[in-house]
Scaffold this active site. Structure first.
Site, short mmCIF file in Angstrom:
data_model
loop_
_atom_site.label_atom_id
_atom_site.label_comp_id
_atom_site.label_asym_id
_atom_site.label_seq_id
_atom_site.Cartn_x
_atom_site.Cartn_y
_atom_site.Cartn_z
N GLY A 32 -2.29 37.55 -2.26
CA GLY A 32 -3.21 36.44 -2.08
C GLY A 32 -4.57 36.83 -1.52
N VAL A 33 -5.06 35.97 -0.62
CA VAL A 33 -6.40 36.23 -0.06
C VAL A 33 -6.39 37.51 0.80
CG1 VAL A 33 -6.13 34.83 2.05
CG2 VAL A 33 -8.40 35.12 1.02
N ASP A 34 -5.24 37.81 1.40
CA ASP A 34 -5.09 39.04 2.19
C ASP A 34 -5.36 40.26 1.29
OD1 ASP A 34 -2.29 40.27 4.26
OD2 ASP A 34 -4.45 40.65 4.33
N SER A 119 -2.17 29.37 4.88
CA SER A 119 -0.75 29.01 4.72
C SER A 119 -0.42 28.19 3.48
CB SER A 119 -0.20 28.26 5.95
OG SER A 119 0.10 29.18 6.98
#
Ligand code: APR
Length: 167
Positions: A32-34, A119
């Site tokens: 994801g954004v990570d 989240s």
């Protein structure tokens, strides 16, 4: 009072002082954004994360932004709650993420910050509730940050954040 705006786009392309990463406790990267932020910042980000981690859920910790395009100077990593039905304090932990990110931003003298929909991806937090918590928390958190940009990666999240901001 910070200006709060909703922007649809990629958080790694935002022209701000600091960006928030929806990380996991290790601070060594993920999906994801990570994953997007680690790819853009380069491998030193995982090394810096490993050096200061683990990060508790609801907390926030900063590292340099390394190869991210200027003027981003810091990545503020936060670890949101994984959704478990809503009866396990998930809302309070999510609110804590936004509050702690602004506290860390204040410690760094950050004036503009971009925050993703923490989240609501892998961690499965219902997007509408998360949008309301995001807006209510940044609205109620005293901070010296002047511009808070809530980043939506998709249209649906954009519309939910915009509706929450209009309430
Ligand atoms: N820019 C902005 N937002 C993005 C980007 C991007 N490049 N990529 C994804 N997003 C959005 C997703 O669409 C979602 O709305 O970020 C939001 C958060 O989703 P995730 O990245 O899945 O984060 P989260 O739900 O908090 O789960 C965190 O996933 O990637 C792993 O290591 C991470 O274990 C941690 C968990």
């Amino acid at each position: 009072m910070a200006l709060i705006e909703v922007v649809q786009g990629d958080i790694t392309r935002q022209d701000v002082d600091a960006i928030v990463n929806a990380a996991n406790e290790s601070l060594m990267g993920g999906g994801g954004v990570d994953g997007a932020i680690h790819r853009a910042a380069g491998r030193r980000l995982a090394e810096a994360g490993a050096a200061i981690g683990p990060c508790r859920r609801g907390d926030a910790m900063a590292t340099p932004a390394f190869d991210l395009d200027p003027p981003v100077t810091h990545v503020i990593h936060t670890v949101g709650p994984a959704w478990r039905g809503g009866e396990h304090g998930e809302a309070e932990v999510l609110a804590s993420c936004y509050r702690r990110c602004l506290e860390v931003a204040d410690e760094l003298g950050v004036r503009t910050i971009a925050i993703p929909a923490i989240s609501t991806g892998v961690y499965g937090f219902p997007a509408e509730r998360a949008a309301r918590i995001a807006v209510a928390t940044v609205r109620s958190s005293p901070t010296a940050v002047e511009r808070i940009r809530l980043i939506a990666f998709d249209r649906g999240t954009h519309d939910l954040l915009t509706a929450a901001l209009a309430e």
